[in-house]
Design a protein around this motif. Structure first.
Motif, PDB file in Angstrom:
ATOM      1  N   TYR A 160      10.452   4.956   0.881  1.00 50.61           N
ATOM      2  CA  TYR A 160      11.806   5.419   1.547  1.00 50.61           C
ATOM      3  C   TYR A 160      13.030   5.576   0.358  1.00 50.61           C
ATOM      4  CZ  TYR A 160      12.536   0.380   0.993  1.00 50.61           C
ATOM      5  OH  TYR A 160      12.162  -0.893   0.567  1.00 50.61           O
ATOM      6  N   GLU A 161      14.130   6.533   0.628  1.00 52.48           N
ATOM      7  CA  GLU A 161      15.064   6.408  -0.343  1.00 52.48           C
ATOM      8  C   GLU A 161      15.742   5.250  -0.884  1.00 52.48           C
ATOM      9  OE1 GLU A 161      17.841   9.687  -0.487  1.00 52.48           O
ATOM     10  OE2 GLU A 161      16.623  10.970   1.137  1.00 52.48           O
ATOM     11  N   VAL A 162      15.753   5.024  -2.160  1.00 53.50           N
ATOM     12  CA  VAL A 162      16.647   4.027  -2.626  1.00 53.50           C
ATOM     13  C   VAL A 162      17.842   4.517  -3.574  1.00 53.50           C
ATOM     14  CG1 VAL A 162      16.594   1.783  -3.981  1.00 53.50           C
ATOM     15  CG2 VAL A 162      14.607   2.558  -2.664  1.00 53.50           C
ATOM     16  N   ARG A 163      18.931   4.172  -3.090  1.00 56.18           N
ATOM     17  CA  ARG A 163      20.069   4.942  -4.010  1.00 56.18           C
ATOM     18  C   ARG A 163      21.454   3.992  -3.889  1.00 56.18           C
ATOM     19  NH1 ARG A 163      21.453   9.860  -0.295  1.00 56.18           N
ATOM     20  NH2 ARG A 163      20.873   9.006   1.466  1.00 56.18           N
ATOM     21  N   VAL A 164      22.215   4.048  -4.694  1.00 57.46           N
ATOM     22  CA  VAL A 164      23.544   3.540  -4.711  1.00 57.46           C
ATOM     23  C   VAL A 164      24.503   4.013  -3.671  1.00 57.46           C
ATOM     24  CG1 VAL A 164      25.480   2.732  -6.156  1.00 57.46           C
ATOM     25  CG2 VAL A 164      23.253   2.557  -7.034  1.00 57.46           C
ATOM     26  N   LYS A 165      25.065   3.725  -2.894  1.00 58.61           N
ATOM     27  CA  LYS A 165      25.905   4.320  -1.810  1.00 58.61           C
ATOM     28  C   LYS A 165      27.375   4.789  -2.735  1.00 58.61           C
ATOM     29  CE  LYS A 165      28.212   3.689   2.499  1.00 58.61           C
ATOM     30  NZ  LYS A 165      28.596   2.561   3.660  1.00 58.61           N
ATOM     31  N   ARG A 166      27.541   6.025  -2.417  1.00 57.43           N
ATOM     32  CA  ARG A 166      28.630   6.499  -3.171  1.00 57.43           C
ATOM     33  C   ARG A 166      29.927   6.097  -2.069  1.00 57.43           C
ATOM     34  NH1 ARG A 166      27.702  12.831  -4.700  1.00 57.43           N
ATOM     35  NH2 ARG A 166      26.166  12.659  -6.073  1.00 57.43           N
ATOM     36  N   MET A 186       0.866  -1.183   0.108  1.00 50.48           N
ATOM     37  CA  MET A 186      -0.133   0.185  -0.113  1.00 50.48           C
ATOM     38  C   MET A 186       0.930   1.162   0.017  1.00 50.48           C
ATOM     39  SD  MET A 186      -3.143  -0.832   0.008  1.00 50.48           S
ATOM     40  CE  MET A 186      -4.008   0.162   0.425  1.00 50.48           C
ATOM     41  N   ALA A 187       2.037   1.271   0.842  1.00 49.68           N
ATOM     42  CA  ALA A 187       2.881   2.390   0.995  1.00 49.68           C
ATOM     43  C   ALA A 187       3.502   2.502  -0.384  1.00 49.68           C
ATOM     44  CB  ALA A 187       3.728   2.373   2.024  1.00 49.68           C
ATOM     45  N   PHE A 188       4.195   1.229  -1.065  1.00 52.59           N
ATOM     46  CA  PHE A 188       4.791   1.424  -2.398  1.00 52.59           C
ATOM     47  C   PHE A 188       3.799   2.087  -3.428  1.00 52.59           C
ATOM     48  CE2 PHE A 188       6.354  -0.281  -6.125  1.00 52.59           C
ATOM     49  CZ  PHE A 188       7.788  -0.157  -6.171  1.00 52.59           C
ATOM     50  N   ASN A 189       2.461   1.600  -3.463  1.00 55.76           N
ATOM     51  CA  ASN A 189       1.531   2.322  -4.336  1.00 55.76           C
ATOM     52  C   ASN A 189       1.253   3.715  -4.217  1.00 55.76           C
ATOM     53  OD1 ASN A 189       1.702  -0.588  -5.786  1.00 55.76           O
ATOM     54  ND2 ASN A 189      -0.416  -1.126  -4.706  1.00 55.76           N
ATOM     55  N   ALA A 190       0.864   3.913  -2.867  1.00 55.82           N
ATOM     56  CA  ALA A 190       0.840   5.341  -2.507  1.00 55.82           C
ATOM     57  C   ALA A 190       1.710   6.477  -3.031  1.00 55.82           C
ATOM     58  CB  ALA A 190       0.437   5.683  -1.176  1.00 55.82           C
ATOM     59  N   ASN A 191       3.079   5.758  -2.867  1.00 52.40           N
ATOM     60  CA  ASN A 191       4.253   6.739  -3.193  1.00 52.40           C
ATOM     61  C   ASN A 191       4.656   6.579  -4.581  1.00 52.40           C
ATOM     62  OD1 ASN A 191       5.638   8.057  -0.573  1.00 52.40           O
ATOM     63  ND2 ASN A 191       4.814   5.883   0.227  1.00 52.40           N
ATOM     64  N   GLN A 192       4.104   5.732  -5.373  1.00 58.80           N
ATOM     65  CA  GLN A 192       4.387   5.376  -6.755  1.00 58.80           C
ATOM     66  C   GLN A 192       5.844   4.933  -6.839  1.00 58.80           C
ATOM     67  OE1 GLN A 192       2.475   5.819  -9.702  1.00 58.80           O
ATOM     68  NE2 GLN A 192       1.127   5.515  -7.963  1.00 58.80           N
ATOM     69  N   GLY A 193       6.354   4.149  -5.896  1.00 62.08           N
ATOM     70  CA  GLY A 193       7.541   3.573  -5.725  1.00 62.08           C
ATOM     71  C   GLY A 193       7.918   3.323  -4.429  1.00 62.08           C
ATOM     72  N   PHE A 194       9.066   2.916  -4.034  1.00 61.08           N
ATOM     73  CA  PHE A 194       9.818   2.689  -2.723  1.00 61.08           C
ATOM     74  C   PHE A 194       9.172   3.941  -1.621  1.00 61.08           C
ATOM     75  CE2 PHE A 194      12.451   0.071  -5.207  1.00 61.08           C
ATOM     76  CZ  PHE A 194      12.185  -1.167  -4.441  1.00 61.08           C
TER      77      PHE A 194
END
Length: 80
Positions: free
Chosen positions: A46-52, A36-44
């Motif tokens: 929370y932040e999803v990113r590659v660690k620098r 439900m949260a994924f759909n409401a946010n149109q994605g994750f």
């Protein structure tokens, strides 16, 4: 209704079940909440990113000031 399923390592699954129980919910309900949260946010939700691996320094004072302006604007926007 559609059924969603996934496989995880035994230890990961046991930790998940234990934590959901501690939170007063079930693994199935936790999965539903995530979907439900994924759909409401149109994605994750929370932040999803590659660690620098390294931080790049700013090249000059103007770039630093611009970075501060953008960052502070984003923080203020997120607070509202």
């Amino acid at each position: 209704m559609v059924q969603l399923a996934t496989r995880v390592d035994d230890a990961v699954g046991e930790t998940f079940k234990s934590l959901t129980k501690q939170l007063g919910t079930t693994p199935a309900d936790a999965m539903r909440m995530f979907v439900m949260a994924f759909n409401a946010n149109q994605g994750f939700p929370y932040e999803v990113r590659v660690k620098r691996s390294a931080v790049e320094p700013l090249s000059n004072e103007r770039e630093a000031l611009d970075f501060i302006d953008v960052t502070s604007s984003e923080l203020i926007s997120d607070a509202w």
